[in-house]
Motif scaffolding. Structure first.
Motif, short mmCIF file in Angstrom:
data_model
loop_
_atom_site.label_atom_id
_atom_site.label_comp_id
_atom_site.label_asym_id
_atom_site.label_seq_id
_atom_site.Cartn_x
_atom_site.Cartn_y
_atom_site.Cartn_z
N ASN A 97 35.60 20.42 66.81
CA ASN A 97 34.47 19.80 66.09
C ASN A 97 34.60 18.28 66.10
O ASN A 97 33.62 17.55 66.30
N ASN A 98 35.83 17.80 65.88
CA ASN A 98 36.03 16.35 65.86
C ASN A 98 35.88 15.73 67.26
O ASN A 98 35.42 14.60 67.39
N LYS A 101 32.22 15.50 67.72
CA LYS A 101 31.71 14.39 66.91
C LYS A 101 32.02 13.05 67.57
O LYS A 101 31.19 12.13 67.57
N ARG A 106 26.78 16.84 67.52
CA ARG A 106 27.25 17.76 66.48
C ARG A 106 27.56 19.13 67.08
O ARG A 106 27.03 19.48 68.14
N ARG A 107 28.38 19.87 66.38
CA ARG A 107 28.70 21.24 66.84
C ARG A 107 27.43 22.06 67.06
O ARG A 107 27.35 22.85 68.00
#
Ligand code: SF4
Length: 237
Positions: A97-98, A101, A106-107
């Motif tokens: 996820n990071n 980002k 976004r995911r």
């Protein structure tokens, strides 16, 4: 522009195999509907490979934007994914996820799936017969979504998608032309560019490689025209 190399002959060979049985999603242009047809075809309790009787709680089909330009493909579900029914939700998922980002997206913007949809016991590497049995469903998901770029997370995903047996050092750093096996000719989608980077679980074990992973993602960002918000993967936890 990074060098693009065609996927190896083995992939080309797979792609020219005649499609004997049309897939039920053929002719369905809406990717949401096509993915649902594929999910239904997989069935609620798939028993096609031996992973179905080795402790899986549920099938982890895939998650994300059915119209994603970018897809991430990992190896297989772990314990957290098996429990929640969603790929990349544990610590490795948090790092993914990071990473997403850090790419300025976004995911929810991407689609995430795995080579096998059931958890291998003890998080072992999925075996060849399991990958060969399950991955045709992933190929159909890719053909339904029609992403511009696929990022293979780790050597297992890369080797299964590309049919190449090579170390990560040779697989990374370039794009491969990728058309999923069994995909018919589609004038609206010539296939995806496939890049290879480290699996987030590996990056958790060896954070020194985050800089290398960031280089891979920057190559993808450049191709997709994405602007980084200024935070690199190296600082992602
Ligand atoms: S890994 Fe794939 S083929 Fe094997 S049982 Fe699970 S869903 Fe079916």
């Amino acid at each position: 522009m990074p060098a693009r190399k065609p996927a190896v002959a083995a992939v080309a060979d797979r792609n020219i195999l005649p499609v004997v049985t049309p897939k039920p999603e053929c002719g369905i242009d809406d990717p949401i509907a096509a993915l649902q047809v594929i999910r239904d075809d997989l069935g609620p309790d798939c028993t096609r490979c031996k992973l179905h009787k080795q402790g899986r709680k549920q099938i982890v089909f895939g998650v994300g934007n059915p119209r994603a330009e970018l897809m991430f493909v990992g190896e297989g579900p772990g314990a957290d994914e098996d429990a929640q029914g969603e790929p990349f939700v544990g610590r490795a998922g948090q790092l993914l996820n990071n990473m997403i980002k850090a790419m300025g997206i976004r995911r929810e913007d991407v689609y995430i799936a795995n080579i096998v949809k059931c958890r291998p016991p003890g998080n072992r590497t999925p075996e060849r017969d399991e990958c060969e049995t399950c991955s045709p469903f992933l190929m159909r998901q890719i053909a339904a979504i029609k992403p511009k770029v696929i990022v293979a997370l780790g050597a297992v995903a890369a080797k299964n998608l590309l049919a190449i047996n090579a170390p990560m050092s040779e697989l990374r750093g370039r794009f491969y032309d990728f058309l999923p096996a069994g995909a018919g000719s589609d004038p609206s989608w010539p296939g995806a560019q496939l890049a290879v980077t480290y699996h987030p679980a590996y990056l958790l074990r060896d954070p020194r490689q985050k800089g290398e992973a960031w280089k891979d993602l920057q190559m993808v960002m450049k191709y997709l025209g994405l602007e980084s918000p200024g935070k690199s993967v190296a600082s992602a936890q």
